[in-house]
Design an enzyme around this catalytic site. Structure first.
Site, PDB file in Angstrom:
ATOM      1  CG  HIS A 175       3.705   1.707   2.505  1.00  0.00           C
ATOM      2  ND1 HIS A 175       3.183   2.427   1.465  1.00  0.00           N
ATOM      3  CD2 HIS A 175       4.194   0.553   1.952  1.00  0.00           C
ATOM      4  CE1 HIS A 175       3.322   1.753   0.333  1.00  0.00           C
ATOM      5  NE2 HIS A 175       3.947   0.603   0.598  1.00  0.00           N
ATOM      6  CD  GLU A 204       1.626  -5.727  -3.354  1.00  0.00           C
ATOM      7  OE1 GLU A 204       1.064  -4.680  -3.731  1.00  0.00           O
ATOM      8  OE2 GLU A 204       1.836  -6.000  -2.144  1.00  0.00           O
ATOM      9  CG  ASP A 247       5.203  -3.454   1.374  1.00  0.00           C
ATOM     10  OD1 ASP A 247       4.942  -2.248   1.188  1.00  0.00           O
ATOM     11  OD2 ASP A 247       4.580  -4.374   0.802  1.00  0.00           O
TER      12      ASP A 247
HETATM   13  N1  LIG Z   1       2.080  -3.939  -0.292  1.00  0.00           N
HETATM   14  C1  LIG Z   1       1.292  -2.889  -0.594  1.00  0.00           C
HETATM   15  N2  LIG Z   1       0.668  -2.853  -1.785  1.00  0.00           N
HETATM   16  C2  LIG Z   1      -0.115  -1.831  -2.104  1.00  0.00           C
HETATM   17  N3  LIG Z   1      -0.352  -0.803  -1.300  1.00  0.00           N
HETATM   18  C3  LIG Z   1       0.247  -0.801  -0.101  1.00  0.00           C
HETATM   19  N4  LIG Z   1       0.198   0.097   0.899  1.00  0.00           N
HETATM   20  C4  LIG Z   1       0.971  -0.364   1.880  1.00  0.00           C
HETATM   21  N5  LIG Z   1       1.520  -1.538   1.557  1.00  0.00           N
HETATM   22  C5  LIG Z   1       1.088  -1.827   0.304  1.00  0.00           C
HETATM   23 ZN   LIG Z   2       4.229  -1.077  -0.595  1.00  0.00          ZN
END
Ligand SMILES: Nc1ncnc2[nH]cnc12
Ligand SMILES: [Zn+2]
Length: 343
Positions: free
Chosen positions: A19, A200, A278
């Site tokens: 991100h 997750e 991530d």
């Molecule tokens: N690990 C993650 N899970 C959900 N949204 C996110 N936005 C940025 N990282 C994230």
């Molecule tokens: Zn993510």
């Protein structure tokens, strides 16, 4: 650096789950805040980095969205994207697929044109300067409404040809994929590839929904699928890529220690697992650090590491020709390092 570490750093790798707004290194965050006349709660990069301790996804998202406030102008978006891409290149990444979630910025008055122009400009520069292959994915927030996501989809259409996929992140529990079934259908109908964060923190049922209701091309994370053997079989048979982020899982308490990370089990069950960063500064590492942490804790062989890297190249949202070219780069690298590396 050990031989193994430099071998892994040199492998032509992908980062398919990263991100942009989660890639701001602490010093850059302070610099951007100063530039925009803002005062952060921390005065030094060390103090800010010290705040990166999380109990769960929400505690991370709270800090992440606070950090988003320093990104205001086109130049801010260019600088943060440029910094990540330079670092990724140094890390041996040859294909980077970047998420950005414009909703955070548009609601504070940044025009979408400024955001897109900054990000796309830095991507073009990285192609030219580093020979990096890079694509942009637009992410919506699942804790907002589906109607908000639909508005976002309309707004990004002028950039359709420069967007490789649509994704979704944010607070998972209580916001199941089913909430966005019409949005993902609309994205697919407009010709976008799709990917979604699922499993997750949420249950295997959310991964099942992502597959059946959203019909996504990839799943971001996906760890929880292991609780449902039928789902695992289907994911493996259909070779649906899972963009796993081990250090993220560790730092968000998805696993209590890296030795308990399900990565190796996922591979053993035939899942198309890839390793990604991530939000690298928040979780303590880029792709190489993620691979090294897994290798140390899970006793991965170099063959397994190469398998993970190859999986990433195979899962990338690129044309067949580009995939062949990227896989060729990996094969060349392995041929040059034969013997030294594959013990
Ligand atoms: N690990 C993650 N899970 C959900 N949204 C996110 N936005 C940025 N990282 C994230
Ligand atoms: Zn993510």
């Amino acid at each position: 650096m050990t031989d193994i570490e430099s071998f892994i750093r040199g492998l032509p790798k992908t980062d398919l789950h990263m991100h942009i707004e989660g890639s701001i290194e602490p010093q850059l965050m302070l610099d951007l805040a100063a530039r925009n006349g803002m005062k952060l709660r921390w005065d030094t990069a060390e103090a800010l980095r010290g705040a990166y301790q999380f109990d769960n996804l929400q505690s991370f998202l709270d800090l992440y969205f606070e950090g988003c406030k320093v990104l205001v102008t086109e130049g801010d978006f260019r600088d943060v994207t440029r910094a990540y891409l330079r670092r990724a290149h140094e890390d041996g990444v040859v294909r980077a697929e970047l998420f950005i979630g414009p909703q955070s910025f548009i609601e504070r008055g940044t025009p979408l044109e400024a955001l897109m122009s900054g990000v796309l400009g830095a991507m073009q520069e990285a192609r030219r300067e580093h020979g990096l292959s890079v694509g942009l994915m637009i992410s919506v927030h699942r804790h907002r409404t589906e109607a908000d996501a639909m508005v976002m989809l309309d707004q990004i259409m002028p950039w359709k040809d420069q967007i490789i996929a649509i994704g979704m992140g944010g607070a998972e529990i209580g916001n199941p994929p089913a909430k966005f079934a019409r949005f993902f259908k609309a994205a697919r109908d407009r010709g976008f590839r799709t990917t979604v964060h699922a499993g997750e923190e949420g249950p295997a049922a959310y991964v099942r929904e992502a597959l059946d209701l959203l019909q996504v091309d990839r799943i971001d994370h996906g760890n929880a699928c292991l609780a449902d053997p039928d789902l695992v079989r289907e994911l493996a048979m259909r070779r649906i890529p899972l963009t796993v982020c081990p250090l993220s899982n560790l730092r968000l308490q998805g696993v209590t220690e890296m030795a308990r990370h399900p990565l190796k089990t996922m591979m053993a069950q035939g899942l198309h697992v890839t390793v990604n960063s991530d939000d690298p500064p928040y979780f303590g590492g880029y792709v190489t650090e993620n691979l090294l942490a897994c290798r140390d804790a899970l006793d991965l062989s170099l063959q397994e590491i190469v398998r993970l890297v190859r999986n990433g190249l195979e899962a990338a949202f690129v044309t067949t020709e580009e995939r062949e070219m990227l896989l060729g780069q990996l094969d060349d690298y392995l041929a040059r390092h034969a013997g030294a590396s594959m013990s």
